[in-house]
Design a protein around this motif. Structure first.
Motif, PDB file in Angstrom:
ATOM      1  N   LYS A 223       0.831  -1.210   0.000  1.00  0.00           N
ATOM      2  CA  LYS A 223       0.000   0.000   0.000  1.00  0.00           C
ATOM      3  C   LYS A 223       0.864   1.257   0.000  1.00  0.00           C
ATOM      4  CE  LYS A 223      -3.751   2.353   2.436  1.00  0.00           C
ATOM      5  NZ  LYS A 223      -3.091   3.673   2.290  1.00  0.00           N
ATOM      6  N   LEU A 224       1.882   1.276   0.840  1.00  0.00           N
ATOM      7  CA  LEU A 224       2.754   2.448   0.910  1.00  0.00           C
ATOM      8  C   LEU A 224       3.505   2.669  -0.400  1.00  0.00           C
ATOM      9  CD1 LEU A 224       4.219   2.018   4.507  1.00  0.00           C
ATOM     10  CD2 LEU A 224       2.688   3.833   3.731  1.00  0.00           C
ATOM     11  N   VAL A 225       3.978   1.594  -0.998  1.00  0.00           N
ATOM     12  CA  VAL A 225       4.674   1.721  -2.290  1.00  0.00           C
ATOM     13  C   VAL A 225       3.740   2.329  -3.324  1.00  0.00           C
ATOM     14  CG1 VAL A 225       5.619   0.409  -4.225  1.00  0.00           C
ATOM     15  CG2 VAL A 225       6.357  -0.117  -1.895  1.00  0.00           C
ATOM     16  N   HIS A 226       2.510   1.845  -3.378  1.00  0.00           N
ATOM     17  CA  HIS A 226       1.531   2.387  -4.341  1.00  0.00           C
ATOM     18  C   HIS A 226       1.273   3.868  -4.062  1.00  0.00           C
ATOM     19  CE1 HIS A 226      -2.450   3.291  -6.051  1.00  0.00           C
ATOM     20  NE2 HIS A 226      -2.134   2.392  -6.968  1.00  0.00           N
ATOM     21  N   ASP A 227       1.074   4.209  -2.795  1.00  0.00           N
ATOM     22  CA  ASP A 227       0.744   5.589  -2.447  1.00  0.00           C
ATOM     23  C   ASP A 227       1.880   6.554  -2.782  1.00  0.00           C
ATOM     24  OD1 ASP A 227      -1.651   4.649  -1.510  1.00  0.00           O
ATOM     25  OD2 ASP A 227      -1.111   4.752   0.617  1.00  0.00           O
ATOM     26  N   TYR A 228       3.110   6.145  -2.556  1.00  0.00           N
ATOM     27  CA  TYR A 228       4.240   7.053  -2.744  1.00  0.00           C
ATOM     28  C   TYR A 228       4.787   7.073  -4.181  1.00  0.00           C
ATOM     29  CZ  TYR A 228       4.750   8.114   2.218  1.00  0.00           C
ATOM     30  OH  TYR A 228       4.551   8.567   3.500  1.00  0.00           O
ATOM     31  N   PHE A 229       4.633   5.982  -4.925  1.00  0.00           N
ATOM     32  CA  PHE A 229       5.337   5.885  -6.207  1.00  0.00           C
ATOM     33  C   PHE A 229       4.442   5.767  -7.441  1.00  0.00           C
ATOM     34  CE2 PHE A 229       8.602   4.662  -3.190  1.00  0.00           C
ATOM     35  CZ  PHE A 229       9.755   5.226  -3.721  1.00  0.00           C
ATOM     36  N   ASN A 230       3.232   5.274  -7.303  1.00  0.00           N
ATOM     37  CA  ASN A 230       2.463   4.918  -8.493  1.00  0.00           C
ATOM     38  C   ASN A 230       2.136   6.116  -9.378  1.00  0.00           C
ATOM     39  OD1 ASN A 230       1.140   2.575  -9.847  1.00  0.00           O
ATOM     40  ND2 ASN A 230      -0.675   3.885  -9.647  1.00  0.00           N
TER      41      ASN A 230
END
Length: 435
Positions: A223-230
């Motif tokens: 979730k954090l990866v998606h929120d910060y990078f997507n």
């Protein structure tokens, strides 16, 4: 306490994967092309957050060298939301540390943090990727920094230009012919727009691998990866250099001079790129020849005949065809030509005589120990996972590598010695003191 726990992450063996012989990981791509690798390890309460960009010195304009290394420094200057010289403070104030390094084919950034600071590490790297500060004041500052580094670590250091001279004389057309630091005049004379253009070409999500290794929750991390990078925009597809160094048909011999007191002998053999199957045999040959005091070259030339005070053989692990370099420092009253002849005798023996079963078993044990040790910390695994995907486009190479080494036979070693360790496939460089 946090600093102590972080230190333990570098010391404790990773028992789970060592016993199973396999490193389990999850990987996927975001919409913008960023490749993500997640590997859980709850041995200690720490994490590594890292980003590897598929850009190094080989991607540079030959008239503007040193840019990849320059950006290793510049990307710590700050971002739209992080003030200048504040980037590292976010990490150190929670007891973590961070660093970066550049090579011929990639640039690597990482943060080692307590496991409850995963969001911090991801925010920092997303900031660095999305909108780093690339402006005149930071560029001017880092020009001074990297040019000073050129003097301290290369130009004004004994034997500091040894690799530089080797590359320059071993390669005729391939961009591996210049070192990672590049030329000072190229950095000094480059415009702000030159740096901006380089950044916009290579430091994009579709040219990067984000790796998280350590004590984290998989669902939370995703979730954090998606929120910060997507939502970071992708860039144009990055094309790696296609220049092919012509096959060598005759030995190259040359001389270089430096501010040194003792001469050195360099014998650089052209070898295949890191993804070639032949590289497993080449790596084993380098270990056999000169890794440790019981290796062939060291035991014969340094210990028995006492012709050299130091001797090493190491492959330069490059994405495209690289070099296997033998370096020797002669003892007093030993000519470089004498030292060269003795090394040739050992290599000739390797080509003509299969190694014994006992020596082969020792070699296999050495290789296996190296591989296990190379993945012993979360920092090591983060780097190795990222490199496996960047170079091989196969992250599972990290698990397949040992089997590939084990498949190499004594006959394979002899074939590789005959194919690559030949006189017509090498540079012999006499590195001499200035008179």
């Amino acid at each position: 306490m946090k600093k102590l726990l972080i230190a333990l992450a570098f010391c404790l063996p990773v028992l789970a994967w060592a016993e199973s012989g396999k490193i389990d990981f999850v990987e996927y791509k975001l919409d913008n092309g960023l490749h993500v690798i997640l590997q859980e390890d709850h041995t200690t309460p720490n994490i590594i957050v890292s980003v590897m960009y598929h850009v190094g010195s080989k991607n540079e304009n030959p008239e503007l060298t040193g840019f990849a290394h320059f950006f290793e420094h510049l990307m710590f200057e700050g971002t739209k939301n992080i003030k200048r010289h504040e980037f590292d403070k976010y990490v150190t104030k929670v007891g973590g540390n961070l660093n970066a390094n550049t090579f011929f084919d990639r640039t690597y950034y990482y943060e080692l943090l307590p496991s409850n600071e995963l969001a911090l590490g991801l925010w920092l790297e997303s900031e660095r990727m999305l909108h780093p500060t690339i402006e005149s004041i930071g560029i001017k500052t880092q020009k001074d920094v990297v040019c000073q580094e050129m003097g301290q670590s290369r130009d004004n250091r004994p034997y500091g230009r040894l690799l530089t001279e080797t590359l320059k004389k071993a390669y005729t057309v391939h961009p591996y012919n210049h070192d990672v630091l590049g030329k000072e005049e190229h950095i000094r004379n480059a415009s702000d727009q030159d740096f901006i253009d380089f950044h916009n070409t290579f430091y994009v999500p579709n040219n990067a691998v984000l790796t998280i290794v350590g004590d984290f929750n998989m669902a939370e991390a995703k979730k954090l990866v998606h929120d910060y990078f997507n939502d970071i925009p992708s860039g144009a597809p990055v094309v790696q250099p296609t220049i092919v160094e012509p096959k060598k048909t005759a030995e190259v011999r040359d001389t270089a001079y430096d501010n040194i007191q003792m001469p050195a002998l360099i014998m650089a053999y052209h070898i295949p790129g890191i993804t070639s199957n032949d590289m497993y045999a080449v790596n084993m040959l380098n270990t056999l020849l000169a890794q440790g005091q019981s290796s062939r070259l060291y035991s014969t030339i340094v210990n028995d005949k006492q012709m050299a005070m130091e001797l090493a053989a190491m492959p330069l692990p490059l994405e495209q065809p690289g070099l296997s370099i033998v370096l020797a420092l002669p003892n007093m009253n030993v000519e470089l030509s004498q030292l060269e002849n003795e090394i040739d005798k050992e290599i000739d023996k390797l080509q003509k005589e299969p190694i014994s079963d006992k020596e082969f078993q020792k070699l296999q044990n050495q290789i296996e120990n190296q591989l296990v040790s190379s993945n012993a910390t979360i920092e090591d695994r983060a780097y190795n996972l990222a490199q496996a995907y960047t170079y091989f486009k196969n992250t599972n190479e990290i698990n397949e590598e040992l089997a590939k080494f084990r498949s190499i036979t004594k006959e394979d070693l002899q074939k590789a010695a005959k194919k690559y360790f030949t006189k017509d496939n090498r540079l012999v460089l006499y590195y001499l003191p200035k008179k």
